[in-house]
Scaffold this motif. Structure first.
Motif, PDB file in Angstrom:
ATOM      1  N   VAL A  24     -33.004   7.225 -10.449  1.00 31.83           N
ATOM      2  CA  VAL A  24     -33.548   7.915 -11.627  1.00 31.83           C
ATOM      3  C   VAL A  24     -32.408   8.497 -12.467  1.00 31.83           C
ATOM      4  N   LEU A  25     -31.441   9.146 -11.822  1.00 32.52           N
ATOM      5  CA  LEU A  25     -30.307   9.730 -12.549  1.00 32.52           C
ATOM      6  C   LEU A  25     -29.473   8.651 -13.237  1.00 32.52           C
ATOM      7  N   THR A  29     -30.483   8.252 -20.076  1.00 33.31           N
ATOM      8  CA  THR A  29     -29.571   7.950 -21.174  1.00 33.31           C
ATOM      9  C   THR A  29     -29.052   9.250 -21.745  1.00 33.31           C
ATOM     10  N   PRO A  30     -27.774   9.542 -21.607  1.00 30.56           N
ATOM     11  CA  PRO A  30     -26.781   8.786 -20.841  1.00 30.56           C
ATOM     12  C   PRO A  30     -26.986   8.998 -19.341  1.00 30.56           C
ATOM     13  N   PRO A  31     -26.450   8.076 -18.540  1.00 32.28           N
ATOM     14  CA  PRO A  31     -26.609   8.198 -17.088  1.00 32.28           C
ATOM     15  C   PRO A  31     -26.020   9.514 -16.579  1.00 32.28           C
ATOM     16  N   ARG A  32     -26.745  10.173 -15.674  1.00 29.45           N
ATOM     17  CA  ARG A  32     -26.270  11.428 -15.103  1.00 29.45           C
ATOM     18  C   ARG A  32     -25.719  11.233 -13.693  1.00 29.45           C
ATOM     19  N   PHE A  33     -25.532   9.969 -13.303  1.00 30.99           N
ATOM     20  CA  PHE A  33     -24.955   9.642 -12.007  1.00 30.99           C
ATOM     21  C   PHE A  33     -24.152   8.365 -12.193  1.00 30.99           C
ATOM     22  N   ALA A  54     -15.840  12.778  -8.489  1.00 31.58           N
ATOM     23  CA  ALA A  54     -15.816  13.406  -9.815  1.00 31.58           C
ATOM     24  C   ALA A  54     -17.189  13.972 -10.162  1.00 31.58           C
ATOM     25  N   TRP A  55     -18.256  13.262  -9.808  1.00 26.96           N
ATOM     26  CA  TRP A  55     -19.611  13.743 -10.056  1.00 26.96           C
ATOM     27  C   TRP A  55     -19.854  15.039  -9.283  1.00 26.96           C
ATOM     28  N   GLN A  56     -19.410  15.078  -8.018  1.00 20.45           N
ATOM     29  CA  GLN A  56     -19.563  16.288  -7.207  1.00 20.45           C
ATOM     30  C   GLN A  56     -18.799  17.455  -7.824  1.00 20.45           C
TER      31      GLN A  56
END
Length: 66
Positions: A24-25, A29-33, A54-56
Motif C-alpha cells: 500500500v505504501l 503517489t508519491p511512494p512512501r516506501f 534510509a526509510w527507517q
C-alpha cells in the motif's frame, strides 16, 4: 560499496510492517516506501538494504521533528 538485497521476509522483519502495508505504501503517489528491484531475470524482487535503512532513518527524523 556493495548494497544488500533484502527479500520480503527480511524487509518485514526489519521494518515491522506487514506485506499488505508495504505494498500500500509503495502504491501511493508519491511512494512512501522504497520500491523493489527485479532480480533473477525478473522472477523475484528484493529491496536495497540502503533504501530500507534510509526509510527507517527518515521515520526516526520525522518522529523527532527534524
Amino acid at each position: 560499496m556493495v548494497d544488500t538485497f533484502l527479500r520480503l521476509e527480511d524487509v518485514k522483519r526489519a521494518t515491522g510492517l506487514g506485506r499488505s502495508t508495504i505494498y500500500v505504501l509503495m502504491a501511493e503517489t508519491p511512494p512512501r516506501f522504497p520500491r523493489p528491484v527485479k532480480i533473477n531475470g525478473g522472477r523475484a524482487i528484493a529491496w536495497l538494504g540502503s533504501e530500507i535503512s534510509a526509510w527507517q532513518k527518515a521515520r526516526i527524523a520525522e518522529r523527532d521533528g527534524a
